[in-house]
Design a protein around this motif. Structure first.
Motif, PDB file in Angstrom:
ATOM      1  N   ARG A 220       1.029  -1.284   0.082  1.00 37.95           N
ATOM      2  CA  ARG A 220       0.155  -0.078   0.011  1.00 37.95           C
ATOM      3  C   ARG A 220       0.950   1.224  -0.042  1.00 37.95           C
ATOM      4  NH1 ARG A 220      -4.547   0.933   4.602  1.00 37.95           N
ATOM      5  NH2 ARG A 220      -2.758   1.283   5.756  1.00 37.95           N
ATOM      6  N   ALA A 221       2.039   1.153   0.628  1.00 34.42           N
ATOM      7  CA  ALA A 221       2.796   2.442   0.640  1.00 34.42           C
ATOM      8  C   ALA A 221       3.549   2.534  -0.483  1.00 34.42           C
ATOM      9  CB  ALA A 221       3.942   2.057   1.778  1.00 34.42           C
ATOM     10  N   LEU A 222       3.945   1.687  -1.220  1.00 31.89           N
ATOM     11  CA  LEU A 222       4.405   1.600  -2.597  1.00 31.89           C
ATOM     12  C   LEU A 222       3.287   2.234  -3.471  1.00 31.89           C
ATOM     13  CD1 LEU A 222       7.349   1.090  -3.864  1.00 31.89           C
ATOM     14  CD2 LEU A 222       6.341  -1.201  -4.381  1.00 31.89           C
ATOM     15  N   ARG A 223       2.057   2.025  -3.512  1.00 32.83           N
ATOM     16  CA  ARG A 223       1.180   2.254  -4.470  1.00 32.83           C
ATOM     17  C   ARG A 223       0.936   3.973  -4.296  1.00 32.83           C
ATOM     18  NH1 ARG A 223      -1.723  -2.353  -2.847  1.00 32.83           N
ATOM     19  NH2 ARG A 223      -3.023  -1.267  -1.668  1.00 32.83           N
ATOM     20  N   LEU A 225       3.126   6.016  -3.381  1.00 35.01           N
ATOM     21  CA  LEU A 225       4.433   6.605  -3.929  1.00 35.01           C
ATOM     22  C   LEU A 225       4.553   6.506  -5.437  1.00 35.01           C
ATOM     23  CD1 LEU A 225       6.737   5.855  -1.108  1.00 35.01           C
ATOM     24  CD2 LEU A 225       5.326   7.929  -1.301  1.00 35.01           C
ATOM     25  N   VAL A 226       3.736   5.933  -6.240  1.00 31.26           N
ATOM     26  CA  VAL A 226       3.844   5.725  -7.540  1.00 31.26           C
ATOM     27  C   VAL A 226       4.017   6.938  -8.283  1.00 31.26           C
ATOM     28  CG1 VAL A 226       2.787   4.754  -9.656  1.00 31.26           C
ATOM     29  CG2 VAL A 226       2.917   3.551  -7.618  1.00 31.26           C
ATOM     30  N   CYS A 227       3.194   8.001  -8.147  1.00 30.48           N
ATOM     31  CA  CYS A 227       3.253   9.181  -8.833  1.00 30.48           C
ATOM     32  C   CYS A 227       3.838  10.231  -8.229  1.00 30.48           C
ATOM     33  CB  CYS A 227       1.840   9.606  -9.300  1.00 30.48           C
ATOM     34  SG  CYS A 227       0.759   8.008 -10.242  1.00 30.48           S
ATOM     35  N   THR A 228       4.602  10.140  -7.090  1.00 23.96           N
ATOM     36  CA  THR A 228       5.149  10.982  -6.312  1.00 23.96           C
ATOM     37  C   THR A 228       6.510  11.566  -7.073  1.00 23.96           C
ATOM     38  OG1 THR A 228       6.141   9.711  -4.771  1.00 23.96           O
ATOM     39  CG2 THR A 228       4.246  10.536  -4.141  1.00 23.96           C
ATOM     40  N   PRO A 229       6.874  12.703  -6.768  1.00 27.35           N
ATOM     41  CA  PRO A 229       8.203  13.057  -7.547  1.00 27.35           C
ATOM     42  C   PRO A 229       9.342  12.410  -7.040  1.00 27.35           C
ATOM     43  CG  PRO A 229       7.402  14.818  -6.087  1.00 27.35           C
ATOM     44  CD  PRO A 229       6.417  13.785  -6.148  1.00 27.35           C
ATOM     45  N   GLY A 230      10.576  12.734  -7.392  1.00 27.04           N
ATOM     46  CA  GLY A 230      12.017  12.170  -7.238  1.00 27.04           C
ATOM     47  C   GLY A 230      12.079  12.178  -5.535  1.00 27.04           C
ATOM     48  N   GLU A 231      11.568  13.155  -4.911  1.00 27.76           N
ATOM     49  CA  GLU A 231      11.952  12.901  -3.423  1.00 27.76           C
ATOM     50  C   GLU A 231      11.377  11.738  -2.611  1.00 27.76           C
ATOM     51  OE1 GLU A 231       8.647  16.020  -2.036  1.00 27.76           O
ATOM     52  OE2 GLU A 231       9.708  16.435  -4.002  1.00 27.76           O
ATOM     53  N   GLU A 233      12.014   8.582  -3.742  1.00 27.02           N
ATOM     54  CA  GLU A 233      12.665   7.748  -4.556  1.00 27.02           C
ATOM     55  C   GLU A 233      13.301   6.715  -3.370  1.00 27.02           C
ATOM     56  OE1 GLU A 233      14.074   5.271  -7.684  1.00 27.02           O
ATOM     57  OE2 GLU A 233      12.476   6.795  -7.481  1.00 27.02           O
ATOM     58  N   GLU A 234      13.765   7.437  -2.402  1.00 29.23           N
ATOM     59  CA  GLU A 234      14.497   6.413  -1.264  1.00 29.23           C
ATOM     60  C   GLU A 234      13.541   5.576  -0.481  1.00 29.23           C
ATOM     61  OE1 GLU A 234      17.186   7.305   2.802  1.00 29.23           O
ATOM     62  OE2 GLU A 234      16.752   8.968   1.289  1.00 29.23           O
ATOM     63  N   GLU A 235      12.355   6.306  -0.240  1.00 33.33           N
ATOM     64  CA  GLU A 235      11.319   5.487   0.229  1.00 33.33           C
ATOM     65  C   GLU A 235      10.684   4.251  -0.384  1.00 33.33           C
ATOM     66  OE1 GLU A 235       8.943   4.638   3.745  1.00 33.33           O
ATOM     67  OE2 GLU A 235      10.694   6.305   3.523  1.00 33.33           O
ATOM     68  N   ARG A 236      10.888   4.611  -1.791  1.00 31.30           N
ATOM     69  CA  ARG A 236      10.373   3.464  -2.668  1.00 31.30           C
ATOM     70  C   ARG A 236      11.429   2.376  -2.731  1.00 31.30           C
ATOM     71  NH1 ARG A 236       7.893   7.539  -6.028  1.00 31.30           N
ATOM     72  NH2 ARG A 236      10.169   8.016  -7.264  1.00 31.30           N
ATOM     73  N   ILE A 237      12.569   2.686  -2.712  1.00 25.14           N
ATOM     74  CA  ILE A 237      13.505   2.021  -2.903  1.00 25.14           C
ATOM     75  C   ILE A 237      13.550   0.773  -1.362  1.00 25.14           C
ATOM     76  CG2 ILE A 237      16.257   1.343  -2.483  1.00 25.14           C
ATOM     77  CD1 ILE A 237      16.484   3.909  -4.325  1.00 25.14           C
ATOM     78  N   ALA A 238      13.261   1.413  -0.236  1.00 25.30           N
ATOM     79  CA  ALA A 238      13.160   0.778   0.939  1.00 25.30           C
ATOM     80  C   ALA A 238      12.082  -0.165   1.180  1.00 25.30           C
ATOM     81  CB  ALA A 238      13.192   1.730   2.203  1.00 25.30           C
ATOM     82  N   LEU A 239      11.029   0.302   0.299  1.00 21.79           N
ATOM     83  CA  LEU A 239       9.750  -0.608   0.423  1.00 21.79           C
ATOM     84  C   LEU A 239       9.965  -1.871  -0.525  1.00 21.79           C
ATOM     85  CD1 LEU A 239       7.061   2.301   0.224  1.00 21.79           C
ATOM     86  CD2 LEU A 239       7.484   0.453   2.059  1.00 21.79           C
ATOM     87  N   LEU A 240      10.609  -1.533  -1.730  1.00 22.01           N
ATOM     88  CA  LEU A 240      10.850  -2.699  -2.578  1.00 22.01           C
ATOM     89  C   LEU A 240      11.722  -3.715  -1.919  1.00 22.01           C
ATOM     90  CD1 LEU A 240      11.540  -1.173  -5.906  1.00 22.01           C
ATOM     91  CD2 LEU A 240       9.723  -2.855  -5.635  1.00 22.01           C
ATOM     92  N   SER A 241      12.862  -3.330  -1.159  1.00 22.58           N
ATOM     93  CA  SER A 241      13.592  -4.119  -0.578  1.00 22.58           C
ATOM     94  C   SER A 241      13.163  -5.064   0.565  1.00 22.58           C
ATOM     95  CB  SER A 241      14.836  -3.429  -0.020  1.00 22.58           C
ATOM     96  OG  SER A 241      15.692  -4.163   0.697  1.00 22.58           O
ATOM     97  N   ASN A 242      11.959  -4.434   1.290  1.00 22.74           N
ATOM     98  CA  ASN A 242      11.050  -5.021   2.180  1.00 22.74           C
ATOM     99  C   ASN A 242      10.146  -6.255   1.676  1.00 22.74           C
ATOM    100  OD1 ASN A 242      12.611  -3.325   4.062  1.00 22.74           O
ATOM    101  ND2 ASN A 242      11.119  -2.106   4.640  1.00 22.74           N
ATOM    102  N   LEU A 264      18.828  -2.411  -6.740  1.00 23.16           N
ATOM    103  CA  LEU A 264      20.088  -2.531  -7.155  1.00 23.16           C
ATOM    104  C   LEU A 264      20.353  -1.741  -8.388  1.00 23.16           C
ATOM    105  CD1 LEU A 264      21.239  -5.777  -6.027  1.00 23.16           C
ATOM    106  CD2 LEU A 264      21.992  -3.736  -5.021  1.00 23.16           C
ATOM    107  N   ASP A 265      19.273  -1.669  -9.303  1.00 20.18           N
ATOM    108  CA  ASP A 265      19.581  -0.924 -10.647  1.00 20.18           C
ATOM    109  C   ASP A 265      19.477   0.610 -10.411  1.00 20.18           C
ATOM    110  OD1 ASP A 265      19.577  -3.019 -12.125  1.00 20.18           O
ATOM    111  OD2 ASP A 265      17.435  -3.018 -12.711  1.00 20.18           O
ATOM    112  N   LYS A 266      18.689   1.085  -9.199  1.00 18.06           N
ATOM    113  CA  LYS A 266      18.773   2.294  -8.730  1.00 18.06           C
ATOM    114  C   LYS A 266      19.884   2.604  -7.707  1.00 18.06           C
ATOM    115  CE  LYS A 266      13.646   2.458  -9.344  1.00 18.06           C
ATOM    116  NZ  LYS A 266      13.833   3.384 -10.534  1.00 18.06           N
TER     117      LYS A 266
END
Length: 334
Positions: A220-223, A225-231, A233-242, A264-266
């Protein structure tokens, strides 16, 4: 979610995904139903299981587990005058008997007839048996998610019986609700705050062993942040890892590898993603890939004990695999 339309005799409705059937006992009023984020006044009442006896009893000498012979409350005893009369309920021995010395011996806990049993309705984070205000979508336990899903189909004042999978049954009452803000109504800061809260609560659920609750929070958190700007990005990366950590726990190795690769691509030096992808690859017997990830991790974090322990295992298994291949190739030319 598709919503049911109550018939004049109230009727029933089956959820499209098959998770539950809702039987309307008392219809609600109005046309608006609660959505995620709504503050709802509800009462969840688990239904009694007639095969169990966990209510306090006045007589501590009554009630035992069902026995092989359904017409008798205990196995035959040396004294033939004790407890041989058929009972009205063949699964329970709770009828008062004329002779207080018959039936069963007193139990250790005189207030209960059996020890508490596993009950799927007891895993609820939402309190049961009382009126309480909840925020729809904030429950992490299995029953909470079922309650949330059902609430989205209900009108204020409605009372229904919910029959879920695995025999879960409860009565759900919705007194009233106040709409909260849906995701699309939040500004960027609001989305990031809610996503951060979901990540924190997901971490707690993960540590408690509630993988379904953790996945729900992270996804849900990832959804959000889908359309949020680059700021974000760090949160999206943490969520993908989790989410990859949840995949590993559930044995979804390919999904874990894919999510970690996206991280890791990012961020090529993401330590947790390197470790988790290495573990996923090791689980799929990709010893070369696993070894590369763990070696890269140790270059960045030489003191990582878990990575050092796992790379020894990977090297040994890779060595054994190469030896087996060499033996098999050698036999081909004999």
């Amino acid at each position: 979610m598709e919503s049911p339309t109550a018939s004049p005799n109230y009727g029933s409705w089956r959820c499209p995904d098959g998770r539950f059937t809702k039987n309307v006992l008392e219809p609600g009023s109005g046309v608006i139903k609660p959505k995620e984020g709504a503050r709802c006044i509800i009462c969840v009442e688990p239904l009694a299981d007639p095969t169990r006896c966990v209510e306090p009893l006045a007589d501590p000498t009554r009630c035992v587990e069902p026995l092989a012979d359904p017409t008798r409350c205990v196995e035959p005893l040396a004294d033939p005058t004790r407890c041989v009369e058929p009972l009205s309920d063949p699964t329970r021995c709770v009828e008062p008997l004329a002779d207080p010395t018959r039936c069963v011996e007193p139990l250790a806990d005189p207030t209960r007839c059996v020890e508490p049993l596993a009950d799927p309705t007891r895993s609820a984070g939402y309190p049961t048996g009382i009126w309480v205000q909840i925020e729809l979508g904030e429950g992490d336990a299995g029953l909470d998610r079922l309650v949330d899903q059902c609430l989205e189909t209900m009108l204020p004042g409605e009372v229904c019986r919910v029959d879920g999978l695995l025999g879960v049954q409860f009565v759900l009452k919705l007194a009233s609700f106040e709409d909260g803000k849906e995701a699309w109504e939040l500004d960027v800061n609001g989305k990031m705050e809610r996503a951060a809260r979901d990540r924190e609560m997901g971490g707690k659920a993960f540590r408690d062993g509630n993988l379904e609750g953790a996945e729900q929070r992270y996804a849900r958190a990832l959804r959000l942040l889908v359309c949020t700007p680059g700021e974000a990005e760090e949160e999206r990366i943490a969520l993908l890892s989790n989410l990859a950590a949840c995949d590993l726990k559930k044995g979804r190795l390919r999904e874990a590898e894919v999510r970690c690769t996206r991280v890791l691509d990012k961020e090529p030096k993401h330590l947790k993603a390197l470790y988790r992808r290495g573990m996923a690859r090791a689980g799929m017997s990709d010893w070369t890939g696993a070894r590369a990830d763990l070696e890269n991790l140790l270059k960045l974090d030489p003191g990582n004990k878990e990575a050092r322990r796992e790379i020894l295992k990977v090297r040994e298994k890779q060595k054994n695999e190469q030896a087996q291949i060499s033996r098999a190739l050698g036999k081909m030319f004999l």
